[in-house]
Design a protein around this motif. Structure first.
Motif, PDB file in Angstrom:
ATOM      1  N   VAL A 108       7.270   0.322  -5.524  1.00 55.72           N
ATOM      2  CA  VAL A 108       8.127   0.906  -4.484  1.00 55.72           C
ATOM      3  C   VAL A 108       9.508   1.066  -5.100  1.00 55.72           C
ATOM      4  CG1 VAL A 108       9.190   0.591  -2.217  1.00 55.72           C
ATOM      5  CG2 VAL A 108       6.832  -0.164  -2.599  1.00 55.72           C
ATOM      6  N   PHE A 109      10.038   2.312  -5.059  1.00 59.24           N
ATOM      7  CA  PHE A 109      11.322   2.580  -5.699  1.00 59.24           C
ATOM      8  C   PHE A 109      12.485   2.544  -4.719  1.00 59.24           C
ATOM      9  CE2 PHE A 109       8.452   4.805  -8.737  1.00 59.24           C
ATOM     10  CZ  PHE A 109       8.815   4.105  -9.869  1.00 59.24           C
ATOM     11  N   GLN A 110      13.676   2.668  -5.298  1.00 58.49           N
ATOM     12  CA  GLN A 110      14.917   2.574  -4.529  1.00 58.49           C
ATOM     13  C   GLN A 110      15.090   3.715  -3.543  1.00 58.49           C
ATOM     14  OE1 GLN A 110      18.394   1.993  -6.918  1.00 58.49           O
ATOM     15  NE2 GLN A 110      19.770   2.812  -5.390  1.00 58.49           N
ATOM     16  N   ASP A 111      14.889   4.951  -4.010  1.00 57.68           N
ATOM     17  CA  ASP A 111      15.187   6.108  -3.174  1.00 57.68           C
ATOM     18  C   ASP A 111      13.928   6.529  -2.423  1.00 57.68           C
ATOM     19  OD1 ASP A 111      15.686   8.540  -2.043  1.00 57.68           O
ATOM     20  OD2 ASP A 111      16.712   9.384  -3.783  1.00 57.68           O
ATOM     21  N   PRO A 112      13.846   6.210  -1.123  1.00 59.55           N
ATOM     22  CA  PRO A 112      12.589   6.463  -0.414  1.00 59.55           C
ATOM     23  C   PRO A 112      12.277   7.940  -0.272  1.00 59.55           C
ATOM     24  CG  PRO A 112      14.279   5.689   1.126  1.00 59.55           C
ATOM     25  CD  PRO A 112      14.866   5.592  -0.271  1.00 59.55           C
ATOM     26  N   TYR A 113      13.320   8.811  -0.326  1.00 60.81           N
ATOM     27  CA  TYR A 113      13.068  10.232  -0.140  1.00 60.81           C
ATOM     28  C   TYR A 113      12.538  10.867  -1.416  1.00 60.81           C
ATOM     29  CZ  TYR A 113      13.444  14.790   2.013  1.00 60.81           C
ATOM     30  OH  TYR A 113      13.149  16.023   2.542  1.00 60.81           O
ATOM     31  N   ALA A 114      13.103  10.447  -2.563  1.00 63.67           N
ATOM     32  CA  ALA A 114      12.690  11.027  -3.839  1.00 63.67           C
ATOM     33  C   ALA A 114      11.214  10.758  -4.112  1.00 63.67           C
ATOM     34  CB  ALA A 114      13.549  10.455  -4.966  1.00 63.67           C
ATOM     35  N   ALA A 115      10.720   9.604  -3.650  1.00 63.57           N
ATOM     36  CA  ALA A 115       9.327   9.243  -3.929  1.00 63.57           C
ATOM     37  C   ALA A 115       8.361  10.076  -3.097  1.00 63.57           C
ATOM     38  CB  ALA A 115       9.117   7.759  -3.651  1.00 63.57           C
ATOM     39  N   LEU A 116       8.819  10.553  -1.928  1.00 63.54           N
ATOM     40  CA  LEU A 116       7.939  11.289  -1.031  1.00 63.54           C
ATOM     41  C   LEU A 116       7.798  12.745  -1.467  1.00 63.54           C
ATOM     42  CD1 LEU A 116       9.395   9.909   2.300  1.00 63.54           C
ATOM     43  CD2 LEU A 116       7.098   9.473   1.438  1.00 63.54           C
ATOM     44  N   ASN A 117       6.691  13.361  -1.060  1.00 66.43           N
ATOM     45  CA  ASN A 117       6.489  14.783  -1.308  1.00 66.43           C
ATOM     46  C   ASN A 117       6.914  15.540  -0.049  1.00 66.43           C
ATOM     47  OD1 ASN A 117       5.522  17.379  -1.579  1.00 66.43           O
ATOM     48  ND2 ASN A 117       3.614  16.741  -2.571  1.00 66.43           N
ATOM     49  N   PRO A 118       8.021  16.355  -0.139  1.00 72.65           N
ATOM     50  CA  PRO A 118       8.568  16.982   1.076  1.00 72.65           C
ATOM     51  C   PRO A 118       7.598  17.944   1.752  1.00 72.65           C
ATOM     52  CG  PRO A 118       9.641  17.859  -0.894  1.00 72.65           C
ATOM     53  CD  PRO A 118       8.789  16.701  -1.343  1.00 72.65           C
ATOM     54  N   ARG A 119       6.601  18.445   0.990  1.00 75.54           N
ATOM     55  CA  ARG A 119       5.687  19.428   1.567  1.00 75.54           C
ATOM     56  C   ARG A 119       4.379  18.818   2.054  1.00 75.54           C
ATOM     57  NH1 ARG A 119       8.352  21.650  -2.357  1.00 75.54           N
ATOM     58  NH2 ARG A 119       6.845  20.944  -3.892  1.00 75.54           N
ATOM     59  N   MET A 120       4.303  17.504   2.025  1.00 79.62           N
ATOM     60  CA  MET A 120       3.070  16.836   2.422  1.00 79.62           C
ATOM     61  C   MET A 120       3.355  16.011   3.671  1.00 79.62           C
ATOM     62  SD  MET A 120       0.978  14.319  -0.116  1.00 79.62           S
ATOM     63  CE  MET A 120      -0.210  15.180  -1.079  1.00 79.62           C
ATOM     64  N   THR A 121       2.464  16.020   4.659  1.00 79.99           N
ATOM     65  CA  THR A 121       2.693  15.142   5.816  1.00 79.99           C
ATOM     66  C   THR A 121       2.660  13.700   5.317  1.00 79.99           C
ATOM     67  OG1 THR A 121       0.356  14.854   6.383  1.00 79.99           O
ATOM     68  CG2 THR A 121       1.494  16.763   7.354  1.00 79.99           C
ATOM     69  N   VAL A 122       3.373  12.848   6.031  1.00 80.36           N
ATOM     70  CA  VAL A 122       3.424  11.453   5.577  1.00 80.36           C
ATOM     71  C   VAL A 122       2.039  10.798   5.671  1.00 80.36           C
ATOM     72  CG1 VAL A 122       5.886  11.110   5.950  1.00 80.36           C
ATOM     73  CG2 VAL A 122       4.291  10.695   7.829  1.00 80.36           C
ATOM     74  N   GLY A 123       1.217  11.289   6.626  1.00 78.40           N
ATOM     75  CA  GLY A 123      -0.148  10.762   6.728  1.00 78.40           C
ATOM     76  C   GLY A 123      -0.960  11.079   5.480  1.00 78.40           C
ATOM     77  N   PHE A 149      -0.289   2.585   8.907  1.00 73.13           N
ATOM     78  CA  PHE A 149       0.953   2.902   9.627  1.00 73.13           C
ATOM     79  C   PHE A 149       1.339   1.740  10.545  1.00 73.13           C
ATOM     80  CE2 PHE A 149       2.707   7.281   9.323  1.00 73.13           C
ATOM     81  CZ  PHE A 149       2.015   7.639   8.189  1.00 73.13           C
ATOM     82  N   ARG A 150       0.362   1.245  11.305  1.00 71.94           N
ATOM     83  CA  ARG A 150       0.675   0.122  12.208  1.00 71.94           C
ATOM     84  C   ARG A 150       1.143  -1.090  11.428  1.00 71.94           C
ATOM     85  NH1 ARG A 150      -3.414   2.442  15.578  1.00 71.94           N
ATOM     86  NH2 ARG A 150      -5.040   1.595  14.240  1.00 71.94           N
ATOM     87  N   ARG A 151       0.480  -1.336  10.291  1.00 67.69           N
ATOM     88  CA  ARG A 151       0.773  -2.508   9.474  1.00 67.69           C
ATOM     89  C   ARG A 151       2.221  -2.526   8.989  1.00 67.69           C
ATOM     90  NH1 ARG A 151      -3.756  -5.453   6.624  1.00 67.69           N
ATOM     91  NH2 ARG A 151      -2.730  -7.328   7.332  1.00 67.69           N
ATOM     92  N   VAL A 152       2.796  -1.331   8.727  1.00 61.47           N
ATOM     93  CA  VAL A 152       4.184  -1.277   8.238  1.00 61.47           C
ATOM     94  C   VAL A 152       5.170  -0.969   9.369  1.00 61.47           C
ATOM     95  CG1 VAL A 152       3.495  -0.605   5.902  1.00 61.47           C
ATOM     96  CG2 VAL A 152       4.074   1.172   7.580  1.00 61.47           C
ATOM     97  N   GLY A 153       4.703  -1.026  10.612  1.00 60.26           N
ATOM     98  CA  GLY A 153       5.608  -0.866  11.745  1.00 60.26           C
ATOM     99  C   GLY A 153       5.912   0.573  12.099  1.00 60.26           C
ATOM    100  N   LEU A 154       5.006   1.505  11.779  1.00 62.37           N
ATOM    101  CA  LEU A 154       5.191   2.912  12.159  1.00 62.37           C
ATOM    102  C   LEU A 154       4.111   3.306  13.163  1.00 62.37           C
ATOM    103  CD1 LEU A 154       5.796   4.609   8.668  1.00 62.37           C
ATOM    104  CD2 LEU A 154       7.506   4.272  10.470  1.00 62.37           C
ATOM    105  N   GLY A 169      14.954   4.110   6.541  1.00 58.85           N
ATOM    106  CA  GLY A 169      14.113   2.921   6.706  1.00 58.85           C
ATOM    107  C   GLY A 169      12.662   3.293   6.977  1.00 58.85           C
ATOM    108  N   GLN A 170      12.466   4.333   7.812  1.00 59.12           N
ATOM    109  CA  GLN A 170      11.089   4.778   8.108  1.00 59.12           C
ATOM    110  C   GLN A 170      10.419   5.349   6.863  1.00 59.12           C
ATOM    111  OE1 GLN A 170      12.180   7.422  11.314  1.00 59.12           O
ATOM    112  NE2 GLN A 170      11.188   6.101  12.825  1.00 59.12           N
ATOM    113  N   ARG A 171      11.200   6.090   6.058  1.00 58.20           N
ATOM    114  CA  ARG A 171      10.644   6.649   4.818  1.00 58.20           C
ATOM    115  C   ARG A 171      10.216   5.536   3.872  1.00 58.20           C
ATOM    116  NH1 ARG A 171      15.576  10.633   4.059  1.00 58.20           N
ATOM    117  NH2 ARG A 171      14.966  12.182   5.578  1.00 58.20           N
ATOM    118  N   GLN A 172      11.039   4.476   3.807  1.00 57.85           N
ATOM    119  CA  GLN A 172      10.648   3.390   2.923  1.00 57.85           C
ATOM    120  C   GLN A 172       9.382   2.708   3.454  1.00 57.85           C
ATOM    121  OE1 GLN A 172      10.712   3.063  -0.012  1.00 57.85           O
ATOM    122  NE2 GLN A 172      12.508   1.945  -0.726  1.00 57.85           N
ATOM    123  N   ARG A 173       9.229   2.645   4.777  1.00 57.94           N
ATOM    124  CA  ARG A 173       7.987   2.107   5.352  1.00 57.94           C
ATOM    125  C   ARG A 173       6.787   2.964   4.943  1.00 57.94           C
ATOM    126  NH1 ARG A 173       8.961  -1.844   9.454  1.00 57.94           N
ATOM    127  NH2 ARG A 173      11.166  -1.907   9.974  1.00 57.94           N
TER     128      ARG A 173
END
Ligand SMILES: Nc1ncnc2c1ncn2[C@@H]1O[C@H](COP(=O)(O)OP(=O)(O)OP(=O)(O)O)[C@@H](O)[C@H]1O
Ligand SMILES: [Mg+2]
Length: 309
Positions: A108-123, A149-154, A169-173
């Motif tokens: 798990v990295f520092q920048d939660p947004y950089a790790a995510l793929n902006p064109r992919m749903t979080v699911g 999702f439930r396990r990480v509080g989303l 915070g949600q992105r890091q979750r």
């Protein structure tokens, strides 16, 4: 607010062992055969992490913390030394040989947004490792993702949304949900709360702790400052210029720090009481004047307490 020291390095066979690890960048031969200066990002470090244990890794910027995390995970090869997982050396393994270990070791990295793929749903992002490792398909995969999702509080209702719709915070979750999708036994968390609002940091630290308690995950927790480390970590290793200068159970670091650099780091933690804060002395440590001596070695100065001397 301090953790029990139940998980110690000596209690179990180590999950992760790092032995005399070095990572140098550059060097070799440059223009017209002149030898180039090598950056010794890691310069001979050794430590163990027990199953279910959290080892904090702290130190100034550029001390080699992130490099340590990447080399332990075999995202980069070391220059020298060894990394063992459940006693097996990972160095020099082919991608195919590493694959079973990749499932067990997450990041798990520092920048939660950089790790995510902006064109992919979080699911889809959270479920992707389940697809890659052929762990679940169809409705089973959807159920498993909702459970993560439930396990990480989303709320699983968020699964169809995109990263930009979430707070930091949600992105890091979301990133943490993806990391635990593989049921790992080890996670490198590289400054996972540094980029978050202070009000959110404690929630994410609590999430890491809950996951450790329910799933038995061991962490290498990289941090700049020591305040959250005291709450989360069983032991702490202090890095300076690619070396570990002190390593001890968390309480010993906070109450019996031996290295002047560790003391300087501790003196920089803000105290909530304004009167005490105003009169406090911040210790300085001049690294350039006092770099770790090349021939120094870690010596035991107390129970499980090691000092570079
Ligand atoms: N790919 C690279 N190529 C060359 N030098 C590198 C590379 N990665 C890291 N370094 C150097 O290695 C040293 C250690 O870097 P590293 O990122 O591990 O430090 P860090 O402790 O994580 O710092 P920070 O707290 O700023 O994240 C630094 O001098 C850095 O410039
Ligand atoms: Mg770093």
């Amino acid at each position: 607010m301090t953790r029990p020291t139940s998980a110690t390095s000596s209690a179990d066979a180590p999950l992760v062992s790092v032995r005399d690890l070095t990572k140098h960048y550059g060097g070799g031969r440059g223009f017209l055969g002149a030898s180039k200066f090598a950056v010794k990002a890691i310069d001979g470090i050794s430590f163990d992490i027990a199953p279910g244990e959290t080892l904090g890794l702290v130190g100034e910027s550029g001390s080699g913390k992130s490099t340590t995390g990447r080399v332990v995970l075999q995202l980069e090869s070391p220059t020298g030394g060894d990394v063992l997982f459940r006693g097996q050396s990972l160095v020099g393994l082919s991608p195919r040989q590493l694959k079973p270990f990749r499932r067990e070791m997450q990041v798990v990295f520092q920048d939660p947004y950089a790790a995510l793929n902006p064109r992919m749903t979080v699911g889809d992002f959270v479920a992707e490792p389940l697809i890659v490792h052929k762990l679940a398909k169809g409705s089973e995969r959807a159920d498993r993702t909702a459970e993560l999702f439930r396990r990480v509080g989303l709320d699983p209702a968020f699964m169809k949304r995109y990263p930009h719709e979430f707070s930091g915070g949600q992105r890091q979750r979301v990133n943490i949900a993806r990391a635990v999708a593989m049921e790992p036994s080890f996670i490198v968390a590289d400054e996972p709360i540094t980029a978050l609002d202070v009000s959110i940091q404690a929630q994410i630290v609590n999430l890491f702790q809950d996951l450790q308690e329910s799933l038995g995950i061991a962490y290498l927790f990289v941090a700049h400052d020591l305040s959250m480390v005291r709450y989360l970590c069983h032991r702490v290793a202090v890095m300076l210029r690619g070396r570990i200068v002190e390593m001890a159970p968390t309480e010993a670091i906070f109450t019996d720090a031996r290295h002047p650099y560790t003391r300087a780091l501790l003196s920089a933690i803000p105290v909530p009481d304004p009167d005490i804060e105003a009169n406090r002395r911040h210790l300085a440590y001049d690294v350039d004047a006092n770099p770790p001596a090349p021939d120094a070695a870690l010596r035991e100065v107390g129970p499980d307490h090691f000092l570079l001397a």
